[in-house]
Design an enzyme around this catalytic site. Structure first.
Site, PDB file in Angstrom:
ATOM      1  N   THR A  73     -93.431 -12.624  10.028  1.00 41.17           N
ATOM      2  CA  THR A  73     -92.084 -12.468  10.574  1.00 41.17           C
ATOM      3  C   THR A  73     -91.725 -10.990  10.695  1.00 41.17           C
ATOM      4  OG1 THR A  73     -91.432 -14.584   9.618  1.00 41.17           O
ATOM      5  CG2 THR A  73     -89.652 -13.023  10.118  1.00 41.17           C
ATOM      6  N   ASN A 157     -97.614 -23.259  16.740  1.00 45.60           N
ATOM      7  CA  ASN A 157     -97.666 -23.773  15.368  1.00 45.60           C
ATOM      8  C   ASN A 157     -97.269 -25.243  15.239  1.00 45.60           C
ATOM      9  OD1 ASN A 157     -95.227 -22.201  16.106  1.00 45.60           O
ATOM     10  ND2 ASN A 157     -94.394 -23.100  14.242  1.00 45.60           N
ATOM     11  N   SER A 207    -101.081 -12.983   9.540  1.00 43.57           N
ATOM     12  CA  SER A 207    -100.396 -13.156   8.255  1.00 43.57           C
ATOM     13  C   SER A 207    -101.348 -13.717   7.194  1.00 43.57           C
ATOM     14  CB  SER A 207     -99.208 -14.107   8.457  1.00 43.57           C
ATOM     15  OG  SER A 207     -98.557 -14.359   7.238  1.00 43.57           O
ATOM     16  N   HIS A 209    -100.933 -15.565   4.304  1.00 44.20           N
ATOM     17  CA  HIS A 209    -100.905 -16.869   3.642  1.00 44.20           C
ATOM     18  C   HIS A 209    -101.360 -18.028   4.517  1.00 44.20           C
ATOM     19  CE1 HIS A 209     -96.923 -18.607   5.068  1.00 44.20           C
ATOM     20  NE2 HIS A 209     -96.861 -17.386   5.546  1.00 44.20           N
ATOM     21  N   CYS A 339     -91.400 -24.321   9.266  1.00 46.56           N
ATOM     22  CA  CYS A 339     -90.508 -23.172   9.424  1.00 46.56           C
ATOM     23  C   CYS A 339     -89.171 -23.581  10.022  1.00 46.56           C
ATOM     24  CB  CYS A 339     -91.149 -22.130  10.302  1.00 46.56           C
ATOM     25  SG  CYS A 339     -92.807 -21.794   9.791  1.00 46.56           S
TER      26      CYS A 339
HETATM   27  N1  PLP Z   1     -95.754 -16.941  13.787  1.00 46.96           N
HETATM   28  C1  PLP Z   1     -96.235 -18.189  13.740  1.00 46.96           C
HETATM   29  C2  PLP Z   1     -96.865 -18.788  14.954  1.00 46.96           C
HETATM   30  C3  PLP Z   1     -96.140 -18.931  12.558  1.00 46.96           C
HETATM   31  O1  PLP Z   1     -96.603 -20.178  12.511  1.00 46.96           O
HETATM   32  C4  PLP Z   1     -95.533 -18.323  11.421  1.00 46.96           C
HETATM   33  C5  PLP Z   1     -95.351 -19.094  10.183  1.00 46.96           C
HETATM   34  O2  PLP Z   1     -95.411 -20.293  10.169  1.00 46.96           O
HETATM   35  C6  PLP Z   1     -95.065 -17.013  11.542  1.00 46.96           C
HETATM   36  C7  PLP Z   1     -95.178 -16.352  12.741  1.00 46.96           C
HETATM   37  C8  PLP Z   1     -94.390 -16.318  10.412  1.00 46.96           C
HETATM   38  O3  PLP Z   1     -95.322 -15.917   9.446  1.00 46.96           O
HETATM   39  P1  PLP Z   1     -94.819 -15.583   7.968  1.00 46.96           P
HETATM   40  O4  PLP Z   1     -94.597 -16.893   7.294  1.00 46.96           O
HETATM   41  O5  PLP Z   1     -95.943 -14.802   7.364  1.00 46.96           O
HETATM   42  O6  PLP Z   1     -93.580 -14.798   8.098  1.00 46.96           O
END
Ligand code: PLP
Length: 397
Positions: A73, A157, A207, A209, A339
């Site tokens: 993010t 996602n 990212s 995790h 999310c």
């Molecule tokens: N972008 C996508 C496509 C994601 O699926 C996610 C998290 O699910 C993110 C960005 C955000 O990543 P983070 O959880 O490391 O902030």
């Protein structure tokens, strides 16, 4: 016995990632300190940067930049808001932002903020899991203000659709060579073979995790071109760490864990993908015996999907109801996407894909990877079969 099918929300840290994390805890000096203790940390940070850079095919770490942030993010926000802030903008004509319909909130929400400040935001349709490139070209030809930033996710996602970022990036560059083209590669990292160079993008997010590292770290690739042209400025002023673009003392433990997972993932990408595909085949066969439909059936002819994300529609059962039923049996999935669960609003990604509002309400996201087993898949299929019978019975009583 627990069965985890929420790999797109987060992943269990691998042993190597945990070891790297705990080892880094002993290297506790501040990487910005000039004394010996600090320099040990700085050396570890350099080593981690080289490993993550290698996983992204970066040969020229000295010219292009790879900066560490705390999460995907943050990387996405730095790219979009940093680009918007880079130039003095005419309030009457600040510029246009291009994104896909159904981006992750870490792209969609900063775009909405810029929209409220007078920027135009163009959302490229993604019906059937395919970027509508003809529509993109048409919008590029007719936009009111120059495009300053375009952000295309590599893998959605919620649907697992893989987008043709390379063609989209080339189109944007054709009409607006000065635009910063960004790729949110969070869901594609360590699942697909790509580099920022093969995609033709200027900035790119990954990212920790999502790739079996411990949360708390992410990376942002920034091309030499963007740096030279000063198309990106820091959005968080501070001590100037991470080349000035992400101030704040680096989270070396999580970064070390990210580097270890990136190294592992890079070496085993092909076999991990093969293992995931085999599990997905087993899952598809089991689902075919149940009263569910797969959203991917709505996919366009030329759509490409990762095997990792399976989006199904339950028969007249709300996704939360089934999610709780499965959770009570130690089986973990998510409704649409984890999310957006906080936002409690309907999924823009599913809508853009072509799923009806009613089906979206009954959609479960099953996300798997190579760490799952055939037993996991069988347990999920059996629980779904029982759950559908039990929850539908309840409705009719
Ligand atoms: N972008 C996508 C496509 C994601 O699926 C996610 C998290 O699910 C993110 C960005 C955000 O990543 P983070 O959880 O490391 O902030």
């Amino acid at each position: 016995m627990e069965h985890y099918f929420d790999q797109s929300a987060t992943t269990k840290p691998s042993e190597a990632a945990i070891k790297a994390f705990t080892d880094a805890a002993q290297v506790w000096g501040n990487p910005s300190s000039v004394h010996q203790l600090g320099q040990q940390s700085a050396a570890l940070l350099r080593d981690c940067r080289a490993k993550v850079a290698k996983s992204l095919g970066m040969q020229r770490v000295t010219k292009d930049m790879l900066l560490f942030t705390s999460c995907g993010t943050e990387s996405n926000n730095i790219a979009m808001l940093g680009c918007a802030a880079a130039k003095k903008r005419d309030p009457q004509c600040p510029g246009t932002i291009v994104i896909t319909a159904g981006e992750h909130p870490s792209i969609e929400n900063p775009a909405q903020r810029l929209e409220s400040q007078g920027y135009d935001v163009l959302r490229v349709p993604t019906c059937g899991g395919v970027l509508d490139l003809a529509m993109l070209e048409d919008k590029l030809k007719n936009c009111r203000m120059p495009v300053i930033f375009a952000g295309f996710m590599l893998v959605n996602n919620e649907t697992g659709a893989v987008y043709d970022v390379k063609s989209a990036a080339a189109l944007v560059k054709k009409y607006f060579p000065d635009a910063v083209v960004h790729c949110d590669a969070v869901q594609g990292y360590m699942k697909l073979k790509f580099t920022p160079y093969t995609l033709g993008v200027d900035t790119l997010t990954v990212s920790a995790h999502k790739i079996h590292a411990i949360r708390g770290a992410a990376a942002l690739f920034v091309s030499e071109n963007v740096l030279k042209r000063r198309h990106l400025v820091p959005v968080m002023p501070g001590g100037g760490q991470e080349f000035g673009f992400r101030s704040g003392t680096e989270n070396l433990c999580s970064i070390a864990s990210l580097a270890a997972a990136a190294e592992e993932g890079r070496l085993h990408l092909a076999e991990n993908r093969e293992a995931t595909s085999a599990l997905r085949k087993r899952l598809d066969e089991a689902l075919a015996q149940l009263d569910v439909k797969q959203n991917q059936a709505l996919g366009a002819e030329n759509a490409e999907f990762l095997p990792n994300i399976c989006s199904i529609v339950l028969p007249d059962i709300r996704s939360e109801t089934m999610l709780n039923y499965l959770s009570g049996r130690g089986i973990y999935v998510s409704a649409g996407s984890a999310c957006s669960a906080h936002a409690k609003k309907k999924s823009a990604a599913l809508e853009a894909f072509g799923v009806t509002a009613e089906d979206a309400d009954s959609t479960l996201r099953i996300s798997l990877d190579y760490t799952n087993t055939a037993e996991d898949v069988d347990a999920l299929a059996e629980a779904l079969r029982e759950g559908i019978a039990a929850l539908q019975r309840k409705r009719t009583v």
